[in-house]
Design a protein around this motif. Structure first.
Motif, short mmCIF file in Angstrom:
data_model
loop_
_atom_site.label_atom_id
_atom_site.label_comp_id
_atom_site.label_asym_id
_atom_site.label_seq_id
_atom_site.Cartn_x
_atom_site.Cartn_y
_atom_site.Cartn_z
N TRP A 185 39.00 72.64 19.06
CA TRP A 185 40.28 72.55 18.39
C TRP A 185 40.37 71.14 17.81
N ASP A 213 38.83 75.38 13.42
CA ASP A 213 40.10 75.73 14.05
C ASP A 213 41.22 75.49 13.03
N ILE A 214 42.45 75.64 13.45
CA ILE A 214 43.59 75.68 12.50
C ILE A 214 43.67 74.53 11.49
N ILE A 250 39.13 80.26 11.91
CA ILE A 250 40.14 80.98 12.70
C ILE A 250 41.16 81.61 11.74
N TRP A 287 52.13 77.93 14.65
CA TRP A 287 51.64 76.66 14.09
C TRP A 287 52.24 76.28 12.74
N TRP A 321 37.47 84.38 13.88
CA TRP A 321 38.11 84.64 15.18
C TRP A 321 39.61 84.74 14.94
N ASP A 323 43.32 84.75 16.18
CA ASP A 323 44.04 84.11 17.29
C ASP A 323 45.54 84.43 17.21
N MET A 324 46.23 84.11 18.28
CA MET A 324 47.70 84.15 18.35
C MET A 324 48.26 85.55 18.10
N PHE A 330 56.20 80.82 19.58
CA PHE A 330 56.67 79.59 20.23
C PHE A 330 58.18 79.67 20.46
N ARG A 439 41.57 87.35 20.22
CA ARG A 439 42.11 86.96 21.52
C ARG A 439 42.83 88.14 22.17
N TRP A 452 37.19 86.94 23.04
CA TRP A 452 36.89 85.84 23.96
C TRP A 452 38.05 85.76 24.93
N ASP A 455 42.25 80.72 26.67
CA ASP A 455 42.32 79.32 27.10
C ASP A 455 42.07 79.12 28.58
N PHE A 488 38.26 75.26 28.18
CA PHE A 488 39.10 74.90 27.02
C PHE A 488 40.02 73.72 27.37
N HIS A 513 33.77 75.63 23.55
CA HIS A 513 35.04 75.39 22.85
C HIS A 513 35.98 74.60 23.74
O1 MIG Z 1 48.40 77.45 20.53
O2 MIG Z 1 44.13 77.10 17.29
O3 MIG Z 1 43.20 80.22 22.27
O4 MIG Z 1 41.10 78.75 21.19
O5 MIG Z 1 41.74 76.39 19.82
C1 MIG Z 1 47.03 77.22 20.61
C2 MIG Z 1 44.26 76.28 18.40
C3 MIG Z 1 46.33 77.93 19.50
C4 MIG Z 1 44.75 78.98 20.98
C5 MIG Z 1 43.36 79.46 21.10
C6 MIG Z 1 42.41 78.30 21.09
C7 MIG Z 1 42.60 77.51 19.81
C8 MIG Z 1 44.05 77.05 19.69
N1 MIG Z 1 44.94 78.21 19.76
#
Ligand code: MIG
Length: 676
Positions: A185, A213-214, A250, A287, A321, A323-324, A330, A439, A452, A455, A488, A513
């Motif tokens: 990350w 990553d993001i 990602i 994010w 990948w 994610d979220m 949040f 995820r 995967w 975290d 992680f 990671h």
């Molecule tokens: O709120 O993109 O599980 O692998 O590095 C965290 C940042 C968001 C969660 C993922 C993680 C990744 C991270 N993401």
């Protein structure tokens, strides 16, 4: 083989079981017909089944607890919780398949609860001798699988394979995805790609992929690239591709709510987002701050979202990948306002009354904590699906379309995000060339990609946690899987990373990671990088064999990783082993998961070769020392720079020479270890 489908009420249609066998029987609305235990559908759904003292429960995919799941309670609920401590009841996946095995009579049965909302599995927690499965709604399909003709030695495997056939063949990742992959990350620029590549090269560490990553995105907006970090994205990707390095960005589930962002504008215009009861769009923060959430349950929205991956594919990317996608929230607009008001109210109280301070400070931290991934928020928005899919889950119906509440179908969200991407890749004939893993997941998603395990932390216990999840994930179809090697969260150390990698040698997904802010844990940041190279080289030497085993497990609906209990159910010791696994047709692994260990006790259910590899033990010469060990318990020495694994006495394993990436492996130059 006995396969039964028991339908209660009008369930939500889920495409997890896609091959119901011709000999399967279907029953409707008759709890008394259920072949085991007792089903009650009075107010809610409740399955209760007595267990003998030594009955074991296997399955549940991505979950805490042991290989034997007994003694705990599990809540099947895709959950973005980055603290995988022992008491947790939900992780990112929801996998409602389990097998109950009675060693004393060598009989087993499998159960699959096809239900899209929260399912609670009490596996002998409340009452030691009861398995209780509970859901709020009584609209549910339950599958029962038994195989009375199977031999005692294969009964559990036979049930699992039958289930796997029913849910369809598992995703097969491209060959290069068996290579070692480096992620962190924070990676988001061309400099990051170059630095990671060059350091691996410099230290003779093989590598096949670097993750983004993001931070590669512009303001965390999906399908955009940050011009400052990556002024020419396609050129940066090409530079890597020319060196046989794949670039894997990602993709997050939420899309920035921004009327100057073309993707969001399209989503709004075409009505592709989840909505609240009043028809307005759900806006919740992830994010990119306030975001809209694609309605992945709606096939039009899926097609739209899937096609967006083209933007990155066109730049030369061939892996993603997701994610979220639980989805993680949040906070929602409503939720944060409510919490802020509550905090003001509480602080006013605290300042006016001394006696209540303690409790109030707890309430304050709870108020803040509960804003994230709040059930109230999940209950506040809706999906649009075809009327015929909704069953009794429809809140309203109009023109053949039904509205369903997210909370009731929560566990299908990540599944359908993966499906959106995969269906697009398939439509352009590239499904088998593109790496995809997610995820959040539900059974069915295993046909579209891997997972995967989210975290984890740089904790010794998380090596073991990963090991325990691997066979359960395989039972539920997820073969392309692995954990964040090195951990992680938290700071890893050299020894812990080496031991994590020694497990990772055998997991199809082998990725280092780590989280932003933690100690940098690329292999080249530690002393004596040749020790890391030794472990990675072993992986590359084994890749053709491991890939073959992985593909076979997918094609034959078998498990790549199995508990010893599945292969040696009449061996009382093997039955209860929680820290070793059988792998494919020939191997057994027994990783080390304790600090400062010189080795560990290993139980051999039969005579096996013990193979040992390290940089100073022959990888140059192409020899891996081996020793035939008798059945029984042995203390096997294993230094942190070594990997020890076991080969059945009758098996021989092909090895190739290590190489700097999978493309450079010479697949024709093979040597053998084991029974040669
Ligand atoms: O709120 O993109 O599980 O692998 O590095 C965290 C940042 C968001 C969660 C993922 C993680 C990744 C991270 N993401």
């Amino acid at each position: 083989m006995t396969v039964e489908k028991h339908i209660f009420g009008k369930p939500f249609y889920i495409d997890s079981v896609i091959n119901f066998p011709p000999y399967g029987k279907t029953f409707t609305d008759e709890p008394k017909n259920f072949p085991v235990g007792k089903i009650d559908i009075q107010d809610d759904f409740k399955f209760t089944c007595k267990m003998n003292e030594d009955d074991m429960i296997f399955g549940l995919g991505e979950a805490m607890g042991g290989i034997n799941k007994r003694g705990r309670i599990y809540k099947s609920w895709c959950n973005d919780d980055p603290h995988h401590t022992e008491e947790k009841e939900s992780l990112y996946g929801a996998h409602n398949f389990l097998v109950v095995y009675s060693p004393s009579i060598q009989k087993a049965f499998g159960l699959y609860f096809d239900y899209p909302g929260m399912l609670e599995i009490d596996a002998g927690f409340t009452k030691i001798d009861e398995l209780v499965v509970h859901s709020e709604k009584t609209d549910i399909a339950v599958y029962f699988i038994a195989d009375d003709s199977a031999s005692p030695d294969s009964v559990v495997k036979s049930i699992v394979s039958e289930f796997r056939k029913m849910i369809g063949q598992s995703y097969i990742a491209p060959f290069w995805a068996m290579g070692f992959m480096q992620s962190r990350w924070g990676y988001g620029s061309e400099q990051d790609l170059v630095r990671v590549y060059e350091n691996h090269k410099k230290h003779n560490l093989p590598l096949d992929a670097i993750f983004l990553d993001i931070d590669y995105m512009d303001e965390f907006k999906d399908f955009t690239v940050n011009k400052e970090n990556l002024p020419n994205f396609a050129a940066a990707v090409k530079k890597m591709n020319d060196k046989n390095i794949h670039v894997v960005p990602i993709i997050d589930a939420g899309i920035k709510a921004d009327d100057t962002f073309d993707v969001d504008v399209e989503g709004v215009k075409n009505d592709f987002y989840c909505k609240k009861a009043d028809g307005s769009l759900l806006a919740a923060a992830v994010w990119p701050n306030l975001s809209h959430f694609p309605d992945f349950l709606n096939s039009d929205a899926r097609r739209w979202f899937g096609e967006k991956y083209k933007i990155l594919l066109d730049a030369g990317v061939d892996g993603f990948w997701n994610d979220m996608n639980e989805p993680a929230l949040f906070y929602s607009e409503d939720g944060i306002k409510e919490a802020a008001n509550k905090l003001i109210e509480l602080s006013n109280k605290v300042l006016s009354d001394d006696n209540t301070q303690d409790k109030i400070s707890w309430q304050m931290s709870d108020t803040i904590w509960n804003v994230k991934n709040a059930m109230k928020d999940y209950a506040s928005f809706y999906h649009t699906v075809d009327e015929k899919e909704a069953g009794n889950f429809a809140v309203s119906v109009k023109n053949g379309k039904a509205t369903v509440c997210h909370k009731d179908v929560h566990n299908l969200y990540g599944f359908n995000m993966t499906k959106a991407a995969s269906e697009y890749f398939d439509s352009i004939g590239k499904k088998s060339d593109i790496l995809l893993f997610s995820r959040a997941s539900f059974i069915g998603a295993h046909r579209y990609g891997g997972v995967w395990t989210g975290d984890n932390n740089s904790w010794w216990s998380h090596i073991l946690l990963c090991l325990k999840m691997l066979p359960s994930l395989n039972m539920c179809g997820f073969l392309y899987t692995g954990c964040d090697l090195g951990g992680f969260g938290c700071n890893t150390n050299r020894e812990l990373l080496l031991r994590f990698l020694a497990l990772g040698v055998f997991t199809p997904l082998m990725r280092n990671h780590s989280a932003l802010g933690t100690r940098e844990q690329e292999c080249y940041n530690f002393e004596n990088t040749e020790d890391f190279a030794g472990i990675l080289n072993l992986r590359y030497r084994l890749i053709p064999y491991l890939y073959d085993q992985y593909k076979k497990a997918s094609e034959n609906n078998t498990m790549y990783f199995r508990p010893l209990a599945f292969d040696y159910p009449t061996d009382k010791i093997a039955l209860r082993i929680e820290d070793q696994l059988m792998l494919g047709e020939d191997l057994m692994i027994a990783p080390i998961y304790e600090a400062n260990a010189k080795g560990r006790f290993v139980y051999l259910p039969e005579e096996m070769y013990c193979l040992r590899s390290s940089h100073n033990h022959g990888s140059e010469e192409g020899i891996i020392p081996q020793e035939l060990l008798k059945a029984g318990t042995h203390f096997v020495e294993c230094a942190p720079n070594e990997v020890v694994f076991f080969v059945k006495k009758t098996s021989r394993i092909p090895l190739v020479d290590a190489a700097e990436n999978t493309k450079s492996l010479d697949l024709n130059k093979v040597t053998f270890v084991g029974a040669v």
